[in-house]
Design an enzyme around this catalytic site. Sequence first.
Site, PDB file in Angstrom:
ATOM      1  N   ASP A  48       0.942  -1.094   0.138  1.00  0.00           N
ATOM      2  CA  ASP A  48      -0.253   0.083  -0.029  1.00  0.00           C
ATOM      3  C   ASP A  48       0.770   1.266   0.066  1.00  0.00           C
ATOM      4  O   ASP A  48       2.130   1.264   0.354  1.00  0.00           O
ATOM      5  CB  ASP A  48      -0.966   0.088   1.305  1.00  0.00           C
ATOM      6  N   HIS A  98      -6.164   2.874  -3.899  1.00  0.00           N
ATOM      7  CA  HIS A  98      -6.116   3.247  -2.567  1.00  0.00           C
ATOM      8  C   HIS A  98      -6.362   4.731  -2.100  1.00  0.00           C
ATOM      9  O   HIS A  98      -5.910   5.184  -1.357  1.00  0.00           O
ATOM     10  CB  HIS A  98      -4.463   2.703  -2.234  1.00  0.00           C
ATOM     11  N   HIS A 102      -5.394   9.787   0.320  1.00  0.00           N
ATOM     12  CA  HIS A 102      -4.974   8.812   1.779  1.00  0.00           C
ATOM     13  C   HIS A 102      -5.941   9.356   2.805  1.00  0.00           C
ATOM     14  O   HIS A 102      -5.062   9.241   3.986  1.00  0.00           O
ATOM     15  CB  HIS A 102      -3.534   8.525   1.790  1.00  0.00           C
ATOM     16  N   HIS A 191       3.876  -2.274   3.062  1.00  0.00           N
ATOM     17  CA  HIS A 191       3.638  -0.921   2.417  1.00  0.00           C
ATOM     18  C   HIS A 191       5.127  -0.539   1.751  1.00  0.00           C
ATOM     19  O   HIS A 191       6.215  -0.749   2.217  1.00  0.00           O
ATOM     20  CB  HIS A 191       3.495  -0.041   3.629  1.00  0.00           C
TER      21      HIS A 191
END
Length: 234
Positions: A48, A98, A102, A191
């Site tokens: 991510d 995503h 964010h 990540h």
Amino acid sequence: MRGVALGGAACGASALLAYAVRGRSSTLLAPSVYRGPRHRRSIALTFDDGPSEGTNQLLDILDRFNTPATFFVCGMNVQRLPAVVRSTAEAGHEIGNHSYSHPALYFRSQAFIANELSAAQSIIADTTGTAPRLFRAPFGVRWFGLREAQRRLNLLGVMWTVLGRDWKLSADRIASRILRQADNGAIICLHDGRGVGRNPQIGETLDAVARLIPALKSRGFTFETVTQLLCPIN
Ligand SMILES: [Zn+2]
């Protein structure tokens, strides 16, 4: 659905809402999955918050081990580093949405949520030539309005089976945690960025991945993208 079953009539509105928003198996606010089928010895690595300045190093590691992965990227990061996400897609990895910037989606309006998803979707499609089919909510937070936003863009939500906690653990601890919890059909969350921050430090993640892939292969796992993993007849 364990959270709901245990709560039953005693489950207060606030507890149920907390589960609906954050529970990895909750689909109350939007459709999502958190693992693949258990009948194949397959696993999906997901990353991510990219693309970041460190993503190319991760791509080198994945290439060295001939291992596909799924990258849930942020629209803002794609605008900053379009060549990196293009290389990621060209290497055969899957690209998921995503969000654009964010944000945690708690208490956000339906229009805000729809815009976060659609802005990221357009930027990713324009940059890579392919519109994502998968969405991972920032911080795993779902909210009212997400179902409709996903439906319009034909996005399936993807949570995780194993959270690497790689934003704070050492490579040793990330690797041991994942090796302990990995099982058939698991979706592993790691990540290659930190939200939309520049120059994130992802060295522990890179070290952990370089150890994890051979260790998991030696236990008989094969690696698939999330879309491959979810396919019941693969
Ligand atoms: Zn994230």
